[in-house]
Design an enzyme around this catalytic site. Structure first.
Site: not given
Length: 504
Positions: A220, A329, A360, A384
């Site tokens: 995931f 990851d 997290k 942005t």
């Protein structure tokens, strides 16, 4: 130590804190009142349940929300002013020991004094009110924030960073970095040609080369279009959404306990590494080469499957051999829950991974990466805001607290006791608790069936313990870094109680 500051002395100092709070909101504002209320709350001695979960008030709020927003994943509504330490309090007054912590995202527990104090000053107010577009107009202190906060805990060997807002956008842009580097290699290091630029505007080669990212079954990495192409944990994430059709390989599935299946698990490592090699060769043959590999140290959503140090060493060696990049990851595993700031540090890799993504427990998001992956042109990795300075103000307090209170050592110590307790439960109730695996307090076990898992987690909630699940039959532990022996004693006792009821 601040983590052991008595409530009385902290409340006594509220008058010193409140002037700073006033700078973040108008005098008498709800924000100011909420800060004061949160600071005055003491962590419960244990779970206290007054209704079922979700209770009447949560159900009412769910119904109201449903008129405006479809969010069927909500479990209950929370009173964040009353939540404290390792306890989450819902709007019905239930006080639960939280061993899931907002999907592994709360580093020090709720309303930690150090974090409440960190947000009191004008720097936080300025950051929130003016929210700079960091890639164009950063504030004067931005360099210091990066150096003193994020780079102070950078994975060894990675001296560059790109800030982001969340784990998904971190992974999305990290994959772009790998594609950009591989494309540069295909061009022989030359600058873009006019043909490259013109064809890119048409979505055609050579400006849009054929490349892929290798990922793993059970992974995931996020829910954006690119990240869904490397996510393989739940069908509901993927159904109806077109993806890139990139290659997928097997992530090791070990037999437990590990010390009794050393040979079998080594064979599994070899099998999975050989499959990675085969995928790389096949993609080259098919004209869509693999530019990089994305992998989690633990497949946290796909069932908490671990990869061994030997397997990760082998994976890195394959990447080096084929001149492709390794992206680890650490969105869920980073930030200290394994006893080190970064779980891959446990693997003793010969050199740093090429890229490490985070979010997290790190509160912000971003990508640590090697020097040669730096974008060579403006706006290649850009949005942005490109991060959030206010999060670094809070993260600074988190990191200082981790170091001052020696929380990584605490996580290691409590994790060892957790393993001992889980081994005893596995021996007593093997149908309910099996295959416990962990590093630090980042742990999980399997139940024999999904039905037993549901009974267990439902029973634990009635007992006042909030747990998380993943995969088909897995229960996962994701406590905060301040989770200590008294919290563990409650967790183990409740697991014993509920497990005994199910087994009888």
């Amino acid at each position: 130590m601040l983590s052991k500051m008595r409530l009385g002395s902290y409340s006594h100092n509220l008058r010193k804190i409140l002037p700073g709070i006033e700078s973040c909101g108008p005098k008498g504002s709800r924000y100011q009142s909420a800060m004061a209320a949160a600071a005055a709350v003491k962590e419960p001695e244990g779970p206290q349940m007054v209704t079922e979960v979700p209770g009447p008030r949560s159900k009412q709020l769910m119904s109201e929300l449903d008129e405006m927003q479809s969010m069927k994943t909500i479990q209950f509504f929370v009173d964040y002013e009353k939540s404290q330490g390792n306890y989450i309090v819902d709007v019905d007054g239930n006080k639960m020991l939280d061993v899931f912590t907002q999907i592994s995202s709360v580093p020090l527990g709720y309303n930690h004094p150090a974090l409440l104090e960190a947000v009191k000053g004008s720097a936080m107010a300025t950051s929130l009110v003016n929210r700079p577009a960091l890639g164009v107009f950063p504030g004067a202190n931005w360099n210091n924030s990066l150096r003193d906060v994020l780079m102070s805990v950078a994975p060894p060997g990675l001296n560059n960073i790109i800030t982001m807002m969340c784990g998904t956008c971190s992974n999305e842009n990290a994959m772009k970095l790998m594609f950009m580097k591989y494309a540069e290699h295909l061009r022989g290091g030359k600058e873009f040609s006019q043909a490259d630029l013109d064809s890119a505007m048409q979505g055609q080669m050579p400006g849009i080369p054929k490349m892929s990212i290798l990922s793993f079954h059970g992974s995931f990495h996020g829910r954006s279009i690119g990240c869904l192409s490397v996510t393989h944990s739940k069908a509901i994430h993927l159904v109806d959404i077109p993806n890139m059709g990139w290659p997928v390989s097997d992530f090791p599935r070990y037999k437990y306990p590990l010390d009794q299946f050393v040979r079998e698990n080594a064979v599994e490592d070899s099998r999975c590494l050989a499959m990675v090699q085969d995928k790389i060769h096949q993609q080259l043959k098919d004209g869509c080469p693999i530019a990089g590999i994305i992998v989690e140290p633990v497949q946290a959503e796909g069932g908490d499957h671990h990869g061994s140090a030997a397997w990760f060493m082998g994976l890195q060696a394959i990447c080096k051999k084929h001149n492709i990049r390794l992206l680890i990851d650490e969105v869920q595993t980073g930030g200290g829950a394994t006893g080190k700031m970064w779980m891959h540090e446990h693997f003793n890799l010969p050199e740093a991974p090429d890229l490490v993504t985070f979010s997290k427990k790190m509160l912000s998001g971003g990508i640590y990466h090697k020097e040669d992956l730096r974008p060579q042109h403006g706006a290649r990795i850009f949005n942005t805001w490109v991060g959030e300075p206010s999060k670094l103000i809070i993260l600074d307090a988190v990191i200082k607290t981790i170091k001052r209170d020696n929380l990584l050592a605490q996580v290691t110590r409590v994790g060892a006791s957790m393993t001992k307790g889980m081994n005893e439960l596995q021996a007593k109730y093997p149908n309910i608790f099996a295959n416990f695996r962990s590093l630090g307090t980042f742990g999980a076990f399997d139940c024999s069936t999904p039905e037993i898992r549901d009974k267990l987690t439902g029973g634990m909630r009635k007992e006042g313990v909030h747990l998380g699940v993943c995969g088909e039959t897995t229960v996962r532990f994701r406590p905060s870094l301040t989770f200590d022996e008294k919290h563990l004693e409650i967790l183990m006792g409740k697991l014993q109680t509920v497990g005994g009821k199910i087994d009888s």
